[in-house]
Scaffold this active site. Structure first.
Site, PDB file in Angstrom:
ATOM      1  N   GLU A  29      -1.932  -9.096   3.746  1.00 28.99           N
ATOM      2  CA  GLU A  29      -1.893  -9.605   5.133  1.00 28.99           C
ATOM      3  C   GLU A  29      -3.280  -9.662   5.781  1.00 28.99           C
ATOM      4  OE1 GLU A  29      -1.129  -6.596   4.252  1.00 28.99           O
ATOM      5  OE2 GLU A  29      -1.723  -5.176   5.816  1.00 28.99           O
ATOM      6  N   HIS A  86      -3.750  -5.060   0.482  1.00 33.25           N
ATOM      7  CA  HIS A  86      -3.163  -5.557   1.735  1.00 33.25           C
ATOM      8  C   HIS A  86      -3.304  -7.075   1.817  1.00 33.25           C
ATOM      9  CE1 HIS A  86      -2.273  -1.896   4.172  1.00 33.25           C
ATOM     10  NE2 HIS A  86      -3.116  -1.342   3.328  1.00 33.25           N
ATOM     11  N   CYS A  96       0.825  -1.207   0.000  1.00 36.51           N
ATOM     12  CA  CYS A  96       0.000   0.000   0.000  1.00 36.51           C
ATOM     13  C   CYS A  96       0.869   1.271   0.000  1.00 36.51           C
ATOM     14  CB  CYS A  96      -1.002  -0.031   1.152  1.00 36.51           C
ATOM     15  SG  CYS A  96      -2.428   1.024   0.830  1.00 36.51           S
TER      16      CYS A  96
END
Ligand code: MN
Length: 255
Positions: free
Chosen positions: A215, A213, A115
């Site tokens: 994660e 993202h 990001c």
């Protein structure tokens, strides 16, 4: 094999309640830590410092650098005045991460940007940003933990082979995007409305960066592919490999 140590750049904020209200704090989202560990690395949080020699010493401890998400990069870094829709900037973090990235590049450490990390990498290598996505696309869906939009990989990109499919659905938390791509980098993937969602550089040390993202994505397979590819790169030590070739002891053992 020794697990590679992955430095994760920290975010900066101000504590808004309790006895330490008003103090600055440094932090990272635990999801980064969990994924680095799951992919076989040892996560290490990197606090914001200012002296280049100290930052160099920090980086000597790690085998790879993860530039995490967060605030907008100060547009003065790409010589543009502030747009009315520019979000929060954190100048101390920008200054730190610019140096961190420069020194990691000198030390040939593999780099993963997420990001803001992607935006910072693009600016650091001479690119520019749309300060708000409305400058490029009115339809870009944001802020959904569940898949927000499709991401389509460039077939020719060597980075596309990281993913088992040509199209993935990703989350989208960003309100900025790449305008001018930094030289030396290639577009790895775009969303349907043309927004650059992933970039990479195969020349020099390994750099891969994504706008979404992974994660916290609801596609753990894609996240695993990204983190594993990064950790694998961090495990390769070019110096050690070339040294091995000339190691007389190894020659002796073989004969
Ligand atoms: Mn997006």
């Amino acid at each position: 094999m020794k697990k590679p140590i992955i430095g994760i750049s920290s975010n900066i904020g101000t504590i808004d309640r309790g006895p330490f209200q008003g103090l600055e704090r440094l932090f990272i989202n635990k999801a980064y830590v969990d994924w680095v560990a799951k992919a076989g690395g040892i996560p290490l949080m990197l606090p914001i410092l200012s002296a280049a020699s100290d930052i160099r010493a920090q980086l000597e401890l790690v085998d790879g650098l993860l530039l995490s998400g967060g605030q907008d990069v100060d547009p003065s870094y790409y010589n543009e005045p502030n747009h009315p829709l520019l979000g929060t900037v954190a100048r101390s973090r920008d200054d730190y991460e610019m140096l961190l990235l420069k020194i990691a590049e000198e030390q040939k450490k593999p780099i993963l940007g997420i990001c803001r990390g992607l935006q910072l990498i693009n600016v650091a290598f001479g690119g520019t940003l749309y300060q708000d996505l409305t400058e490029q696309s009115e339809s870009h869906k944001n802020n959904h933990l569940e898949g927000s939009h499709l991401v389509i990989f460039e077939e020719a990109s060597p980075f596309a082979s990281l993913f088992s499919r040509e199209v993935v659905t990703t989350n989208s938390f960003h309100h900025q995007a790449i305008k001018k791509l930094a030289s030396g980098f290639e577009v790895v993937a775009r969303s349907e409305d043309g927004v650059i969602e992933a970039i990479g550089r195969s020349g020099g040390n390994w750099i891969f960066a994504l706008q979404w993202h992974p994660e916290v994505d609801n596609n753990p397979l894609a996240a695993e592919a990204i983190f594993r590819a990064f950790i694998e790169r961090a495990q390769v030590k070019p110096a050690r490999f070339s040294h091995k070739k000339q190691n007389p002891f190894l020659k002796l053992k073989r004969s």
